[in-house]
Design an enzyme around this catalytic site. Structure first.
Site, short mmCIF file in Angstrom:
data_model
loop_
_atom_site.label_atom_id
_atom_site.label_comp_id
_atom_site.label_asym_id
_atom_site.label_seq_id
_atom_site.Cartn_x
_atom_site.Cartn_y
_atom_site.Cartn_z
N GLY A 109 5.23 -14.91 32.61
CA GLY A 109 4.75 -13.81 31.77
C GLY A 109 4.10 -12.71 32.58
N ASP A 143 -5.90 -12.59 39.52
CA ASP A 143 -6.99 -11.78 38.98
C ASP A 143 -6.48 -10.62 38.13
OD1 ASP A 143 -6.01 -10.00 40.84
OD2 ASP A 143 -7.75 -10.10 42.17
N ASP A 270 12.85 -14.16 36.81
CA ASP A 270 11.92 -13.34 36.04
C ASP A 270 11.79 -11.94 36.61
OD1 ASP A 270 10.52 -15.08 38.06
OD2 ASP A 270 8.88 -13.70 37.63
#
Length: 518
Positions: A109, A143, A270
């Site tokens: 994702g 992060d 991806d």
């Protein structure tokens, strides 16, 4: 629903743009719903400022040059302004899965990218995405931030690839900050605004296939067909036709990459666009000295994504996409044979990759060599050139550019390219055969040189050029970023005033390494 521009402190064109972004049309990716994405505001970025701005990309969105000087511009494209958007119009991170370095990685994702929404201008629609906008539910251990160096590299390469004629996402701007980010060392945060018709990846299809969500898989495929391939709806099997479009666009993209010596570095599923765009600029590289096994990504210890492997990997990735689409394929067949027929159909369509890629690359190589006609020995001639280039590590870009100076009558123009080879005898043997081949062409040298210089760039984004711009940007001097971007917008022009940008890399460039850390 749109938010009040006064709340976000925006006015004029930026207000209109924000209003468009927060009013998603029914056909937008964001309208697919919560199964596909999670809405959240961008993380705050302290004291943002503009590092780079593409007036060309801005024009696609209806923005005029100079808009980047409005303080609200940095607030919007750092993501800060989105913190005041209503909940139903917040930016979004999409969920997908995929294979990374050939291994199933499961759910992935958008771990540091947020979609802002869509803008329509001049009859075209574009989705905007902020890379480096903070943590999302898909950040895993990251992060959510991007650093200045990687953001500048993506900005420059996105625009450079477009002007090379290679399908790519575009980059509107880079927004910097003095906010610290820890990588191998402490760096500073930045956000790059990506612009593309769509950011749907092979991995989106893999995700819903792997989770047995055929309903969502169908909705996604229908979205892509309706928005980008409406003619597929008229096919006997619309989803097979969609796969065929992906095969064609991916094969064409590989031709473009190979033809300019571009190495992506992280061809995970991806990172593959369903539209055949170059996306996710990370540890990419344009080859200097030619090496068929060139590995641009320092993290790719096995060379899976080496230059010569890219077409093969693209083919492998298409197999993964085909598997993801299998539940939708074969609906025209009887239920008892549907599964087997779906596999047969997918294999047949996948077989079209080689049929598309090989002849297209051959045509491109003939153009790069200045050959208008086709002869039986042309492929062998091109392959022999690559062999000599590989043995001598001759510069990829300069070799092809300087071949335009070779005359079919004599050796008077050989020096510019000959000097790139240590083994002059090997080059001489090849160029004599090349000259003999040129003598079979009716086109004269001057016309051939013009044609060759239209397909063989003089300027590409070499790592040392990007590094120089990055080093200056770290000192708050952004002039080299824009100067380099301007040169790269005219890659096929001579630009004699910028000759230094076309030269061989300096000795210190050999120590430069890029990796997945960004």
């Amino acid at each position: 629903m749109s938010f009040s521009p006064s709340i976000a402190g925006l006015s004029g064109p930026l207000s209109a743009l924000s209003d468009a972004l927060t009013t998603a049309p029914e056909s937008a990716f964001a309208s697919l719903g919560s199964v596909f994405l999670t809405r959240l505001p961008a993380a705050p970025l302290s004291a943002p400022y503009v590092v780079g701005f593409s007036a060309e990309t801005a024009a696609l969105l209806g923005l005029e040059p100079g808009i980047e000087n409005d303080p609200a511009f940095a607030e919007l494209f750092s993501g800060n302004a989105t913190r005041e958007w209503p909940a139903e119009a917040l930016p979004y991170a999409s969920v997908y899965s995929g294979h990374q370095f050939g291994v199933w990685a499961g759910q992935l994702g958008d771990g540091r990218a947020l979609g802002l929404g869509e803008v329509e201008h001049g009859g075209r629609r574009f989705e905007l995405q902020l890379k480096g906008a903070g943590r999302t539910p898909y950040s895993r251990m990251g992060d959510g931030r991007a650093v200045l160096r990687s953001s500048i590299r993506e900005y420059l390469c996105s625009e450079a690839m477009h002007h090379l004629g290679i399908p790519t996402t575009r980059a509107l701007c880079v927004i910097g900050s003095d906010q610290p980010v820890r990588r191998e060392t402490v760096e500073t945060a930045a956000v790059v605004t990506r612009v593309a018709p769509s950011f749907v990846r092979f991995g989106h299809f893999e995700h819903f296939y792997s989770n047995d969500r055929t309903d969502a898989l169908r909705a996604l495929a229908d979205h892509v067909i309706e928005r980008f391939y409406p003619h597929c709806r008229e096919a006997d099997d619309p989803y097979l036709a969609l796969l065929n479009e992906a095969v064609i666009s991916t094969a064409d993209l590989m031709v473009e990459w190979q033809a300019v010596g571009f190495c992506h570095g992280v061809m995970n599923t991806d990172n593959m666009s369903i539209l055949g765009l170059t996306i996710d600029y990370g540890p990419f590289g344009f080859m200097d000295g030619f090496d068929a096994g060139y590995i641009c990504n320092h993290s790719d210890s096995q060379g899976r994504y080496a230059y010569r492997m890219q077409p093969q990997i693209a083919y492998w990735n298409l197999f993964c996409l085909a598997q993801g689409l299998l539940p939708l394929l074969g609906e025209k067949h009887e239920e008892s044979v549907r599964g087997d027929k779906a596999i047969e159909d997918a294999q047949r369509v996948l077989g079209g990759f080689k049929d598309r890629f090989a002849p297209a690359l051959e045509r491109r190589m003939r153009a790069k060599l200045g050959l208008e006609t086709e002869r039986a020995g042309d492929d062998a001639l091109a392959n022999r050139l690559f062999e000599v280039m590989h043995a001598n590590r001759a510069d990829f870009t300069l070799t092809f550019r300087n071949l335009a100076r070779v005359s079919k009558h004599d050796a008077s123009g050989d020096a510019a390219v000959r000097d790139l080879f240590l083994d002059r005898a090997a080059f001489d043997a090849w160029v004599n055969d090349y000259r003999a081949r040129l003598s079979e062409e009716t086109r004269e040298d001057a016309a051939r040189a013009i044609a060759m210089n239209r397909v063989n760039p003089k300027f590409v984004l070499r790592n040392h050029l990007a590094e120089t711009a990055i080093r200056r940007a770290k000192e708050k001097d952004f002039s080299e970023v824009e100067r380099l971007a301007a040169v790269l917008r005219r890659p096929f022009d001579e630009q004699p005033e910028h000759e230094a940008y076309a030269g061989l890399p300096p000795d210190w460039a050999s120590s430069l390494e890029v990796s997945c850390s960004s």
